[in-house]
Design a protein around this motif. Sequence first.
Motif, mmCIF file in Angstrom:
data_model
loop_
_atom_site.group_PDB
_atom_site.id
_atom_site.type_symbol
_atom_site.label_atom_id
_atom_site.label_comp_id
_atom_site.label_asym_id
_atom_site.label_seq_id
_atom_site.Cartn_x
_atom_site.Cartn_y
_atom_site.Cartn_z
ATOM 1 N N SER A 395 32.295 11.885 15.851
ATOM 2 C CA SER A 395 32.333 10.427 16.033
ATOM 3 C C SER A 395 33.689 9.967 16.547
ATOM 4 C CB SER A 395 32.000 9.731 14.715
ATOM 5 O OG SER A 395 30.641 9.967 14.405
ATOM 6 N N GLU A 437 21.723 15.289 9.395
ATOM 7 C CA GLU A 437 22.078 14.065 10.129
ATOM 8 C C GLU A 437 23.156 14.350 11.164
ATOM 9 O OE1 GLU A 437 21.019 10.741 6.737
ATOM 10 O OE2 GLU A 437 22.966 11.703 6.697
ATOM 11 N N ALA A 441 22.607 13.780 15.088
ATOM 12 C CA ALA A 441 23.570 12.938 15.797
ATOM 13 C C ALA A 441 24.107 13.661 17.025
ATOM 14 C CB ALA A 441 24.721 12.553 14.862
ATOM 15 N N VAL A 448 22.865 7.083 15.733
ATOM 16 C CA VAL A 448 23.703 6.746 16.886
ATOM 17 C C VAL A 448 23.022 5.715 17.797
ATOM 18 C CG1 VAL A 448 24.963 7.659 18.856
ATOM 19 C CG2 VAL A 448 24.602 9.078 16.838
#
Lengths: 621, 365
Positions: A395, A437, A441, A448
Motif C-alpha cells: 500500500s 486479503e 489486494a 482496493v
Amino acid sequence: MALNSPPPDDALRTRRFAVITALALLFFAVLTVRLWYLQVISVNRYQLLAQKNRTRYVPIAAPRGEIYDRKGRLLVGNRPAFTVAVSRQDVVDKEQLLSRLATYLHCDKQQLEQIWQKHRYYPRYRPIPLKRDIDRDTVDVLTEHSIELPGMLIEVQPVRSYPYHEAAAHLFGHIGAITEEELQLPRYSDYHAGEYIGKSGLEKHLEQYLKGVAGEKLLEVDVKGQELRQLQIREPLPGRNVILTIDRDLQLCTEHAFGDQAGAAVVIDVNNGDILAMVSRPAFDPELFAVGISNDNWRKLMNNPDHPLQARAVSGQYPPGSTYKMVTALAALDAGVITPHTSVNCTGRLPVGNRDFRCWKKTGHGPTTLRKALRESCDVWFYQVALNLGIERMSAMARQLGLGRSYALPLDNVRAGLIPDKQWKRRRYNRPWYKGETAIAAIGQGYVLATPLQLAVMMSTIANGGTLFKPQLVRQISDANGNIIKQYPAQVIHGSTLNRRHLVKVKQGLEDVVNNPRGTGKACALKTIKVAGKTGTAQVIRLKDDPADGSKPDKEKIAYRHRDHALFVAYAPADKPQIALAVIVEHGQHGGSAAAPIAKKIFQQYFGLGQARTITNHNGE
Amino acid sequence: MFDRRLLANFDWLLLALILTTAALGILNLYSSTSAWDNISTPIYTKQMYWLGIGIIIAISLTLFNYRQLEHMALPIYAACILLLAAVLLFGQTNMGATRWINLGLFNLQPSEIMKVVIIITLAAYFSRHETPGGYTFTDLIIPGLLLLVPVALIIKQPDLGTAMLLMFIGITMLLFAGIQRPTLIALGILAAGAAGGGWFLLHDYQKNRIRTFLNPESDPLGSGYHIIQSKIAVGSGGFWGRGFMHGTQSQLSFLPERHTDFVFSVFAEEWGFVGCVLLLTLYAAIILWGIHIARKADSSFGMYLAIGLTSMLFWHIIVNLGMVIGLLPVVGVPLPLFSYGGTCMVTTMIAVGLLFNISMRRFMF
C-alpha cells in the motif's frame, strides 16, 4: 317677534362660540404641526424616498467568462437569446395575454400562469421572464402581433452555449437559476434572484472568475416603471476567461471512441500533470440547463439507470483489478522480496489458509518470472509475491504512485479511492488483517478502489520515472482583454524515489503486454509508436469460485449489470513517454478487448496517426 | 321679494375666500393632471364648469329666505330617507358599493344630499327645543334617531366616509346645542363601547384601511400604497416646495387618486410648507367666518344651520387632510374646493349658498 327669533345673547352662548372657535383652531394647529414634521423635520428622508421612487437601477446581465482548451479553442461560450417577458404594469388583460402567448409559444397556458405566480414577488417594475431562448421565427411572429399583446416584452440576453454539447459535460458542469436558499448564503451575497450561477463542475467551482459584474442603467421611470429617460449607465463586465489543459481534439476523439458504452477515460501529460482529456460516459447536454431545464428532461436524467450526471472519471471508484499489479511488483522489488528473476510455478491456483486462490488461467502459466507475470497477468505469481511482501509495503507503494489520495480539482465529488492497510481495517471493521486479503489486494481486488483519474496518475508516475505531479485541469485565467489573472504552473507532489533498475524491469513487462504476441493488451499496439500498458478486469460480483462441473460460466449469458468492468492503463511512447491514460469500460468484461481499443484511438489521435476522422464524424453526426 | 338691502349686505368676504381657494384648487388640478392625455376635456376645465354651476347654485340659494327651510325640514328629511332606502333597493353598484340612483341625465347620490338635509333638520329641531340647562338623555332620543336612521342606511351601502361625516356633523351640532354633563359622560362611554363593537361590523376592506393606517409599511404595494406615496409627496415638498408642475411624485404618477381624494399631496409637494400654511389659513378663515355668521345669525335656526354647514365644511377639510398626511385612516372624503368632482363641488356650494343666505339676512328684523 317671530317664534324662533334669536334668544338673548347670554354668557353661555358666548362661551360656546369661544369653545367651538378654539377647537376649530386647535384642529388646524394639529395639521400645521404635522405638516411641519413631514415637510421641515423629515424632509431629507422623504426627498430620498421620492428620489428612489422615480429612479430605478435596471441590471444589465453580464456574459459569463468563456472556457477555452489548451490551444485557445472555444469550448464554452455565450450566445444572444431572446426571452419573452411580461411587464405587469402594462398588462391590460392578463388572462387574454397569457392565452394568446400560449398559442404563439406553443405551450400550455397553465404553465405560463405557474411561471407568473412563481415570480409574483419580483418588484413590480421588473419584467417576469415567461419563456427563455425562443427561436427567431417565434420572435418574428410575436413582434408582428405585439399590438394585441400589451405588456409583452422581448429581451435579448446572453445565454450559455456549449457548442460540443455532451463532450466534457462533466468537466463544465451546468448552470442554473440561483435558489432562495443559495441567496441566503454569504458567498452569494451580491447576487440577485433570477441570476444564473454554476451548479456543478467548473461552472460551479470557478464561479468567482466566470461570473461577470452586471452593469446597470439608472432610469427615470413613472409609476408604471416605464422608462422616461436614461440618467446613467454602467456597462457590464464580462466574466474571466478560463483556459483549460484539455485538448479539444483529444477530448472529442475519446468521447467518440466510447460509442454508447458507459465508462470513463483520463489522459494525462506525464511531464507536468496536465489533464489532456477527461471523459465520463454517458453524459448530458449542459445546454439543457442553460435556460432552465424542463421537468421532463430533468426526470429523464435523474431516472436514467446509467447515471449520466455522475462524473465517473473523478468520482467513480472501481477495483483496479490487474492494473494494480505494477504496484505489487514495484513494491516487492523495492522491498527485496523478489528479484526480476524470481520464478513462481503457476498451477492455476494457490492455497492460502483453507481457501484456494485461482489464476484467471485455469491450466496455469507454469514457471513464471516478473516479466511473464505482467505480460500474461498471472495471478498466482502475484499472490505468492504478495504473501512475502505484506499489505503495508504494497500500500505504501500504491500511495507513492499517486493512488489513495484526493486531488484538488475544481470539480465535484473528487474521490480518494481506497488503499487498505492493517490500521485502516482495524479502524473500519475492528478486525485483524488476513493473509488472504493481502493476496487478493495484490491483484487489485478486495478493498482496493481507485478512480480512473488516479489510475492515469499512477501510470503517468510510472512512465516519467516516479515523479508525482498534481493533475491539473486549469491552465490559466485571463480577463476579457487577454491579460493573465492567474496561472497554474505544474506542481510536483514528490520527486522520484523509485529504483531505476526495478522500474526498467516492470516497464519491460508493460511493453510486452502490448507488443508481445502473448500479451493481453495487443489490441492497443501501434505500428510506429511503442505503447506500454496493462489490462485489467474488475469484478462487479463474485462468481462461484469453482463451478462443480468445472465448466466456464457462459459470459454471454451473464446479465449486463453483472458483467465485469474492463480496464486498460497505458503510456506512450514507451522509451520517452509523453502521455499516460486510463480507460474503464463498465461491464466491458475484458480490458484487452473492450478498453484497449479505446486507448489505441486516443494514442492515434494524439500522435497524429489516424486521420482526424473522429472529429469529422462528430460534426457530421 | 328681492330687497336691495340684501345686495348691500352680501357677504363679499366669504365669496372672496371661496373663489381664492377654488382658484388655487383649479391651478393645482392643472398641475396634477398635466401628464394625462388630453383626448377629452381636461380635468381642470371641467372643474371650472363645476365651479360655475356651483356659484349659480349658491347664488340661487340666496334668493329666498332661509327660514322657509325650517318649515320644510321634515318633508325634505322624509323624502331624503326614502331616497336612501331606494338606493339600497334599486341603486347602481359601482366598485362594490351601491351609492347612486341613475336619473338618466346624471347619477344622484342621496347620501350627499343627506349631509345638507340632516343639518337643516337638526337645526330646525334644536331651534325649537332649546333648553338653557342642556339636553338630558331623553331629550336626545328624537334628534338621535333623526341622525342614526340615515347613518345606518348609508353604512349599509356601504359608504363609511359619508356615514362618519354625518355623525361628526350631527355630534358637533348636538354638542353646540348643549348637553347636560352627566348625559355627556354617559354618551361618551356608550360611544367608546359602540366603537369597539362596531369593529366587528366593518367590511374587510374597511378593517384593512384601519390596519393599514396603523401600519402602512406592512403592505407597501397594496393597501398601504396610498398613505406611503402620499406622505412621500408631502414630505418631499419641504419648506419651499418643488415648484408648480415640478413635483416628481405627482408628475410621474406615483400618487394615486391625485386629482380627487389625494389632491392635497400634489399641492403640498409643489408648494411646500409655505403653500400649505397659506391654504390652511384660507380654510381656517372660511371656518371662522362660518362660525361668525352663526354668531350673527338673525334666528336660532339660522345659528344652528350655520354651525351645521360650517361643521360640514370643517370635517371634510380635517378628515381629508388628516388622511393625506397620515393622521387618519384612508376614507374616501374629498377636499372641498380642491378635489375634482361635481358632487363635492355642488354640496360645498349648497353649504356656501346657505351661509350667504344667513349672512345676508342677519340685519333683517
